[in-house]
Scaffold this motif. Structure first.
Motif: not given
Length: 140
Positions: A26-48
């Motif tokens: 997903v990060k690669e798709v953003i960067v390849k198409n001209g985007g800049e990633i500010a931050s990535v947050v892993e929220m963990g595994t949770r119950k839906l």
């Protein structure tokens, strides 16, 4: 460039390597198409809140990024194709107030990460509370 947030939920059955590969994709798709990633947050595994594709749990991720408007269509197309992403939500921040909130979110996340990387403090000594001693009588 506009400000965006992408929240997506991965299948809980994926291994750590597979999860990392999907996030990198997903990060690669953003960067390849001209985007800049500010931050990535892993929220963990949770119950839906409800069952999705027979899964009751999911691994949540949020990516804050800046990108041209054309990127959004390509990103959504790639996320929909991926079988390991069971749900996603893309949010666009438009006005000045929303963009300021976006920047505070990114800044707050970076500060939280920096705090976690610091050495842990030594545990505090337990408090000893003084209690008043009652006079003891041996009459009873």
């Amino acid at each position: 460039m506009r400000h965006y947030e992408l929240l997506f939920i991965l299948k809980p059955t994926l291994t750590e390597e597979e999860v990392k590969a999907r996030v990198d994709f997903v990060k690669e798709v953003i960067v390849k198409n001209g985007g800049e990633i500010a931050s990535v947050v892993e929220m963990g595994t949770r119950k839906l809140a409800y069952t999705i594709q027979k899964y009751e749990r999911g691994t949540y991720f949020v990516i804050y990024y800046k990108a041209p408007p054309a990127l959004l269509a390509e990103l959504v197309r790639n996320v929909r194709i991926s079988e390991d992403i069971i749900r996603f939500l893309s949010v666009k921040y438009e006005n000045k107030r929303e963009i300021a909130a976006w920047e505070r979110l990114c800044k707050g996340i970076k500060q939280t990460i920096v705090k976690k990387e610091r050495e842990p403090r030594a545990p505090r000594e337990p408090r000893v509370e003084k209690s008043e001693e009652l006079p003891f009588s041996e009459e009873n």
